[in-house]
Write an enzyme that holds these catalytic residues in place. Structure first.
Site, PDB file in Angstrom:
ATOM      1  N   HIS A   1     -19.974  53.199 -37.983  1.00 40.65           N
ATOM      2  CA  HIS A   1     -19.909  53.775 -36.636  1.00 40.65           C
ATOM      3  C   HIS A   1     -20.263  55.129 -36.766  1.00 40.65           C
ATOM      4  CE1 HIS A   1     -17.152  55.641 -33.533  1.00 40.65           C
ATOM      5  NE2 HIS A   1     -17.391  54.286 -33.093  1.00 40.65           N
TER       6      HIS A   1
ATOM      7  N   ASP B   1     -13.339  53.217 -43.875  1.00 36.06           N
ATOM      8  CA  ASP B   1     -13.415  53.385 -42.585  1.00 36.06           C
ATOM      9  C   ASP B   1     -12.577  51.959 -42.022  1.00 36.06           C
ATOM     10  OD1 ASP B   1     -13.296  52.819 -39.561  1.00 36.06           O
ATOM     11  OD2 ASP B   1     -15.195  53.686 -39.462  1.00 36.06           O
TER      12      ASP B   1
ATOM     13  N   GLN C   1     -11.534  48.801 -37.769  1.00 33.28           N
ATOM     14  CA  GLN C   1     -11.755  47.443 -37.165  1.00 33.28           C
ATOM     15  C   GLN C   1     -10.979  46.307 -38.320  1.00 33.28           C
ATOM     16  OE1 GLN C   1     -12.683  46.718 -34.194  1.00 33.28           O
ATOM     17  NE2 GLN C   1     -13.364  48.703 -33.837  1.00 33.28           N
TER      18      GLN C   1
ATOM     19  N   LYS D   1      -6.170  50.812 -31.451  1.00 33.56           N
ATOM     20  CA  LYS D   1      -7.133  49.618 -31.881  1.00 33.56           C
ATOM     21  C   LYS D   1      -6.180  48.316 -32.435  1.00 33.56           C
ATOM     22  CE  LYS D   1     -11.283  52.102 -32.691  1.00 33.56           C
ATOM     23  NZ  LYS D   1     -12.102  51.998 -31.630  1.00 33.56           N
TER      24      LYS D   1
ATOM     25  N   CYS E   1     -22.004  52.716 -30.661  1.00 32.26           N
ATOM     26  CA  CYS E   1     -21.665  53.916 -31.723  1.00 32.26           C
ATOM     27  C   CYS E   1     -22.334  53.491 -33.040  1.00 32.26           C
ATOM     28  CB  CYS E   1     -20.368  54.483 -31.997  1.00 32.26           C
ATOM     29  SG  CYS E   1     -19.739  55.298 -30.308  1.00 32.26           S
TER      30      CYS E   1
HETATM   31  C1  LIG Z   1     -15.481  51.068 -37.339  1.00 35.48           C
HETATM   32  C2  LIG Z   1     -15.097  52.251 -36.594  1.00 35.48           C
HETATM   33  N1  LIG Z   1     -14.960  53.527 -37.010  1.00 35.48           N
HETATM   34  C3  LIG Z   1     -14.406  54.582 -36.249  1.00 35.48           C
HETATM   35  C4  LIG Z   1     -14.278  54.311 -35.136  1.00 35.48           C
HETATM   36  C5  LIG Z   1     -13.652  55.492 -34.082  1.00 35.48           C
HETATM   37  O1  LIG Z   1     -12.557  55.468 -33.617  1.00 35.48           O
HETATM   38  P1  LIG Z   1     -11.708  56.203 -32.822  1.00 35.48           P
HETATM   39  O2  LIG Z   1     -12.518  56.288 -31.614  1.00 35.48           O
HETATM   40  O3  LIG Z   1     -10.279  55.651 -32.535  1.00 35.48           O
HETATM   41  O4  LIG Z   1     -11.754  57.379 -33.509  1.00 35.48           O
HETATM   42  C6  LIG Z   1     -14.413  53.176 -34.293  1.00 35.48           C
HETATM   43  C7  LIG Z   1     -14.018  52.846 -32.768  1.00 35.48           C
HETATM   44  O5  LIG Z   1     -14.497  51.894 -32.245  1.00 35.48           O
HETATM   45  C8  LIG Z   1     -14.721  51.956 -35.066  1.00 35.48           C
HETATM   46  O6  LIG Z   1     -14.905  50.710 -34.534  1.00 35.48           O
END
Ligand SMILES: Cc1ncc(COP(=O)(O)O)c(C=O)c1O
Length: 407
Positions: free
Chosen positions: A121, A197, A200, A223, A364
């Site tokens: 992401h 990270d 998910q 999430k 993203c």
């Molecule tokens: C794998 C991953 N990392 C980071 C993010 C960023 O999350 P946030 O927008 O809650 O900061 C997302 C959001 O979809 C994501 O799916």
């Protein structure tokens, strides 16, 4: 096991209609809906205990302080970490920026390497570009194989001089799952820190920060059925003790003493890393979400997710115009696909007209989409309140795409 956990009654928003039909919500990777338990915990806090923490020596202030610290315990324990390892932030992006400003800028220099991947992401990609820009370290990007899993052999061959390996546990774009153990083994050979990270992962499978053996773990509360603006960064306690990890927000709340010519920060890491007034209600809401998930049981949640993913895979694969992208074996949380001859935004719009919410675009993850020559994909991502019946509606909804576009 019944693939319908029959939890829709816990989520008031699922009662509403979209375009006069029942809402089928498949945009859970972006944010999940919130159960009544989360909303009422937050309302209860505001109705009974709202006050600023620590600073006031009065009952409400004490209750507020207790509320945020109790929440920290619940959330950290849900993720297999100590309360003293959890910095509460607004989301995964903020948590990853915490690693950038609190660790990377103090510990990276020219000659060092930061490793991330094509799968990431943007939130776990752009921060490392910035880290390298400001420190002179080099960014290396692990390529993905044809099925969008990581090329671990490439990582093993390119790990020399790595100071940080930052990877996603579960891909938000294709659902592939990281072999964390393998990454930690490689990192240990060169003494690199590992940042995960976990955005998910946390809503779909049991996670134990301690068992993973990583240094940092970022996640978003929103999430995992918690409120918007909730999330956390888990940091291995040794990094606090050695001051390898430094505060990145300064001001009230994080200090022990302030003089005109110097300031001493708080010894306790949680105090030191909580500058300003914390979002107590969001912490309380996220703790309620953790309790909600614990009550269902994360093993049950994981099994439910596996069943939905397998069912969606089977049903979508049978549609001639659909090509599913990503791994064919283990995947978590979502199924993404291309629809021949129709842009994903158009697919999503036709589905929305039938009350079905999916996500379309690059999610993203532009480096992944560019590497695969995908212009855009459509993603259905799952939650505890989804059922096989919802997936049947998605399949029916896609028939309408064929009718509208004549494909
Ligand atoms: C794998 C991953 N990392 C980071 C993010 C960023 O999350 P946030 O927008 O809650 O900061 C997302 C959001 O979809 C994501 O799916």
């Amino acid at each position: 096991m019944n693939s319908d956990l029959q939890l829709t009654k816990d989520f008031p928003i699922l009662d509403r209609k979209v375009h006069n039909t029942r809402l089928v919500y498949f945009d859970n990777a972006a944010t999940t809906q919130k159960p009544e338990a989360v909303m009422s915990a937050m309302t209860q806090y505001y109705q009974t205990s709202n006050a600023n923490v620590h600073r006031g020596v009065h009952t409400l202030s004490d209750e507020s302080t207790l509320a945020v610290e109790k929440a920290r315990k619940t959330i950290s324990s849900f993720l297999g970490a100590d309360a003293s390892e959890l910095i509460l932030v607004r989301n995964t992006t903020e948590a990853l920026n915490g690693i950038l400003y609190g660790w990377a800028l103090h510990n990276l220099a020219e000659g060092d390497v930061v490793i991330t991947s094509q799968l990431e992401h943007h939130s776990n990609f752009v921060v490392w570009q910035e880290a390298c820009k400001h420190t002179g370290a080099e960014l290396k990007v692990i390529p993905v194989l044809e099925d969008s899993t990581l090329d671990y052999k490439w990582l093993e061959a390119n790990v020399a001089h790595a100071k940080l390996i930052a990877l996603t546990y579960v891909s938000n774009a294709v659902g592939s799952v990281l072999d964390v153990e393998r990454v930690v083994t490689v990192a240990k050979k060169v003494g690199a820190r590992v940042a995960i990270d976990g955005a998910q992962a946390v809503a779909h499978m049991p996670v134990s920060f301690k068992s993973l053996g990583v240094d940092f773990f970022a996640f978003s509360g929103h999430k995992m059925y918690g409120p918007m603006g909730s999330g956390g960064l888990l940091v291995r306690s040794e990094l606090f003790k050695s001051n390898e990890m430094q505060p990145w927000l300064f001001g009230g709340g994080m200090i022990a003493e302030v003089y005109e010519n110097k300031t001493k920060f708080h010894d306790d890491p949680i105090e030191r890393f909580t500058a300003g007034t914390p979002d107590v209600a969001s912490a309380v809401g996220l703790a309620a979400a953790c309790e909600y998930l614990s009550k269902i049981g994360m093993k049950t949640v994981e099994k439910h997710d596996e069943e939905l993913v397998a069912y969606a895979f089977e049903k979508l694969q049978a549609i001639p115009q659909v090509t599913i992208v990503g791994p064919t074996s283990k995947r978590v949380g979502s199924v993404s696909f291309l629809y021949e001859g129709v842009h994903s935004h158009d697919v999503a719009q036709v589905l929305d007209s039938q009350g079905i919410a999916v996500r379309s675009g690059h999610h993203c993850t532009m480096p992944l989409h560019v590497a695969n020559n995908w212009i855009a994909t459509t993603r259905a991502s799952f939650a505890v309140y989804n059922s096989k019946e919802d997936i049947d509606l998605l399949v029916l909804g896609l028939q309408k795409v064929a009718e509208v576009f004549g494909k």
